[in-house]
Design an enzyme around this catalytic site. Structure first.
Site, PDB file in Angstrom:
ATOM      1  N   ALA A  63       0.829  -1.209   0.000  1.00  0.00           N
ATOM      2  CA  ALA A  63       0.000   0.000   0.000  1.00  0.00           C
ATOM      3  C   ALA A  63       0.862   1.257   0.000  1.00  0.00           C
ATOM      4  O   ALA A  63       2.006   1.237   0.434  1.00  0.00           O
ATOM      5  CB  ALA A  63      -0.880  -0.002   1.243  1.00  0.00           C
ATOM      6  N   GLY A 102       0.601  -5.366   1.176  1.00  0.00           N
ATOM      7  CA  GLY A 102      -0.475  -5.516   0.215  1.00  0.00           C
ATOM      8  C   GLY A 102      -0.017  -6.247  -1.039  1.00  0.00           C
ATOM      9  O   GLY A 102      -0.818  -6.915  -1.709  1.00  0.00           O
ATOM     10  N   GLU A 105      -0.423  -9.759  -0.261  1.00  0.00           N
ATOM     11  CA  GLU A 105      -1.860 -10.063  -0.194  1.00  0.00           C
ATOM     12  C   GLU A 105      -2.456 -10.201  -1.598  1.00  0.00           C
ATOM     13  O   GLU A 105      -3.313 -11.048  -1.835  1.00  0.00           O
ATOM     14  CB  GLU A 105      -2.590  -8.970   0.599  1.00  0.00           C
ATOM     15  CG  GLU A 105      -2.220  -9.006   2.088  1.00  0.00           C
ATOM     16  CD  GLU A 105      -2.929  -7.941   2.896  1.00  0.00           C
ATOM     17  OE1 GLU A 105      -2.764  -6.754   2.545  1.00  0.00           O
ATOM     18  OE2 GLU A 105      -3.629  -8.275   3.860  1.00  0.00           O
ATOM     19  N   GLU A 125       3.613  -5.108   7.848  1.00  0.00           N
ATOM     20  CA  GLU A 125       2.719  -4.065   8.392  1.00  0.00           C
ATOM     21  C   GLU A 125       2.965  -3.764   9.867  1.00  0.00           C
ATOM     22  O   GLU A 125       2.870  -2.622  10.313  1.00  0.00           O
ATOM     23  CB  GLU A 125       1.251  -4.478   8.199  1.00  0.00           C
ATOM     24  CG  GLU A 125       0.745  -4.374   6.775  1.00  0.00           C
ATOM     25  CD  GLU A 125       1.065  -5.578   5.914  1.00  0.00           C
ATOM     26  OE1 GLU A 125       1.881  -6.429   6.334  1.00  0.00           O
ATOM     27  OE2 GLU A 125       0.501  -5.668   4.814  1.00  0.00           O
TER      28      GLU A 125
END
Ligand code: NAD
Length: 693
Positions: A63, A102, A105, A125
């Site tokens: 992200a 991300g 993910e 994270e």
């Protein structure tokens, strides 16, 4: 579609490429692009399978954390993942470089993952005080063993693709052309039944209750009061006990809680602050730098030894010079002892120690520094000694060499004036122990050449330090602020607090060490010397004499077994000492102060606001380039707790009007005249602004 992603169909296989340098961050444009291409691929009968890839250097760095501070923009990553979940064709992630946060993910929501050798896969994270918010906590433990998944998520450390293959996170490691290999891989999956990670059971081979009880206990111990690791464990447990969708909802709720919490805000601030430090407005990043292939350190004392080790650790040969054979031998002996201790702890191989020692050459002849690319002076803290040395260096050192001083308080411009090449002179203020501490204040003199500054900043990074630019002033950024902090700590003793109460309050608040423990460690005589100078030079600066009383009794701290505390032989544990209480009481009588009860809250406010107020002056005078640089100085050099974000960020988060109000209250109290709110602080508070905008 957008330029941030590309789409081609090759041989019946759609290839979606993320193209958002430098790390292929999942910006809104990237997410929009991926979603659009996935839909197009699913709808196109000519497409049999889909490959998602980035570049060979970066699959996807995750992200864009700037977005966390703003309202969520659509489509978000969960929406992209939903589209992935609904695909009727095999979806293959082709991972080169790294897949982080991300990015991983995104890969976890594909049916398959192939990776280049040594690619890094991770969910970091937690390092920003949050958790994987787009299914990571639910999918990872469904594809690799739960214990490994928890470890990856709570430490944030990535694993290489080889390990990922072993654990089942990666289906194949492909060498050669990554995309070509992924296309070939995808072709073998066409027509085969599709299995999604989300439909699998979590990989836990034992009873959940005792497993998670154990994990919680362990993680609680390691998480140092940060909330994210335990919330990650809660999500991981949900992956075992609840259906996927419910686990996702819990994950989202926990993510939202963390992202708006103060710890994560501070850690995110620190993340950006660190990257800002290398930006100097009038010295562009592409400023040509001088080559540094060899170094010399003059002075083999406490600092010189540590500085020489930093060079050796970075593989740069270093000559260390002291005035006498005894001093030199002592210095070299300390370096050897230091490395040996690390070897004994198993943290350094003997061969590496030998290599590093091999890079350190001792000498008692100043002439041996003549060919070094940089010479760092770490001799006694006296202007006459330093100027004399710089005069000599000027006469013998090769042209273009950088002349650096490790002074902690002296005027770098005056030192530079002793040479005919002031442009080559810079301050390099290391922190003790210099081979360990990350902070390096790079002091820019009036005449310091731009390329000298740029070279020193870059060299600092090579030495694995965090270089922060400071202008010339007494104490530079860190120690100048510290004086105001210490001043308040001493006043608190005058008024009724004990050293252990002040240290305790600040340590419970998060400081690695309270001021009195710190001064006992550093040596109280150092501060005493500085104060003696200040009594002459800065009569406006009022000190409590309580610390002098302590020094007058030879209580210099750990090195004399007694300071603000006492120490048992061979121990560094501070033990409160009734003798010190008596000494402080006697001082209170001497100055006519009746002791009062002081709250922990007041201790923290006075010490922290004193830091922020002096920080504001430093900022206003242009000594620091930005508030976040000041925060980095305290975070990397003074044991400031990362979850508080640094003194300026902390003042921002309290609210500057509130900080100012408190200061105005302190102005009415003991030694109130010492509280002079900085004009910048007043202006910002009145305008409703922050130091860190
Ligand atoms: P130190 O007394 O441990 O070491 C100084 C060394 O310099 C001694 O070994 C001495 O023999 C040698 N020396 C003195 N004059 C010399 C000369 N003309 N030529 C060659 N060698 C000479 O001192 P230190 O604590 O290492 O401090 C060195 C410098 O670093 C000072 O300017 C100090 O202010 C600064 N500094 C110290 C600390 C700290 O925590 N100790 C932190 C940051 C900066």
């Amino acid at each position: 579609m957008s330029a941030a992603t590309q789409y081609v169909v090759r041989d019946g296989i759609a290839v979606i490429t993320l193209d958002n340098p430098p790390v292929n961050g999942l910006s809104n444009a990237v997410r929009t692009g991926i979603l659009h291409h996935l839909k197009a691929a699913d709808a196109d009968p000519a497409v049999k399978a889909v490959v998602i890839t980035g570049s060979s250097k970066a699959f996807c760095g995750g992200a864009d954390i700037r977005e966390f501070n703003a309202p969520r923009l659509k489509p978000d990553l969960p929406e992209v993942n939903e589209q992935q979940d609904g695909m009727k064709k095999p979806l293959v992630a082709a991972i080169g470089g790294f897949a982080l946060g991300g990015g991983l993910e995104l890969a976890l929501a594909c049916h398959y993952r192939v990776a280049a050798p040594k690619a890094q896969l991770g969910l970091p994270e937690v390092k920003l005080g949050i958790l994987p918010g787009s299914g990571g906590t639910q999918r990872l433990p469904r594809v690799i063993p739960m214990a490994e998944a928890v470890k990856m998520m709570t430490t944030g450390n990535p694993i290489p693709s080889e390990k990922a293959k072993e654990l089942g996170l990666v289906d194949d490691i492909v060498s050669g052309d990554l995309v070509e290999s992924a296309i070939q891989f995808a072709k073998t999956k066409v027509g085969k039944p599709l299995s999604r990670i989300r439909d699998a059971k979590a990989k836990l081979e034992e009873d959940a209750a005792p497993f998670f009880a154990r994990v919680r206990e362990q993680v609680a111990k390691e998480s140092k009061g940060y909330p994210a690791p335990l919330l990650i464990v809660e999500c991981a447990e949900a992956a075992v006990k609840r259906p996927f969708e419910e686990g996702r909802r819990l994950e989202r709720a926990n993510f939202d809680k963390l992202v708006s919490g103060s710890e994560s805000k501070a850690l995110r601030h620190m993340f950006f602050a660190e990257r800002q430090t290398s930006k100097i407005p009038d010295v562009p990043e592409d400023t040509p730098v001088r080559e540094v292939n060899s170094a010399a350190v003059v002075g083999a004392g406490t600092m010189g030894g540590g500085i020489a080790m930093s060079f050796a650790n970075a593989g740069i040969p270093v000559t260390i010079v002291d005035a006498t054979p005894e001093a030199l031998e002592r210095g070299l002996g300390n370096i050897r002892k230091n490395y040996s201790a690390t070897v004994a702890k198993g943290r350094l191989a003997q061969a590496d120690m030998d290599k590093r020692m091999g890079l350190v050459r001792g000498s008692t002849s100043l002439g041996d520094v003549a060919n070094a690319d940089i010479v760092i002076e770490a001799v006694f803290e006296r202007m006459d000694v330093k100027q004399e040395l710089f005069r000599k260096l000027d006469a013998m050192v090769k042209k273009g060499a950088i002349l650096a001083t490790n002074t902690s308080t002296l005027d770098v411009d005056q030192i530079a004036a002793a040479t005919k090449r002031a442009g080559d002179v810079v301050g390099t203020h290391f922190f003790s122990p210099a081979n360990v501490m990350r902070l390096l204040e790079v002091v820019r003199g009036r005449e310091t050449a731009k390329d000298v500054l740029a070279t020193t900043m870059k060299l600092g990074k090579r030495l694995k330090k965090l270089p922060v630019v400071s202008g010339v002033c007494d104490g530079f950024i860190g120690n100048r602020m510290l004086e105001k902090y210490t001043q308040q700590a001493y006043f608190l003793l005058d008024e009724g607090a004990s050293p252990q109460q002040v240290d305790g309050a600040l340590q419970r608040w998060g400081m690695a060490m309270g001021p009195f423990t710190m001064y006992d460690m550093a040596g109280n005589d150092i501060g005493w010397e500085i104060r003696k100078r200040r009594y002459r030079e800065r009569p406006d600066f009022v000190y409590s004499r309580v610390a002098d009383r302590v020094c007058e009794r030879g209580r210099f701290g750990q090195k004399t077994g007694k300071g603000f505390y006492r120490y048992e032989a061979g121990s560094r544990t501070p033990i409160p000492d009734p003798e010190v209480d008596l000494l402080i009481e006697a001082y209170r009588v001497e100055i006519g102060v009746k002791p009062r009860q002081i709250s922990d809250e007041e201790i923290v406010q006075r010490c922290m606001y004193a830091l922020a107020n002096e920080g504001a002056r430093i900022l206003e005078e242009g000594i620091a380039l930005r508030a976040s640089d000041i925060d980095m100085v305290y975070l990397t050099g003074y044991g400031f707790p990362p979850y508080r974000g640094g003194p300026m960020f902390y003042a921002d988060s309290v609210g500057l009007p509130k900080v100012l109000d408190a200061m105005r209250g302190f102005q009415k109290g003991y030694q109130g005249a010492q509280w002079k709110p900085a004009p910048l602080l007043v202006r910002l508070a009145e305008a409703g602004k922050r130091f860190n905008e």
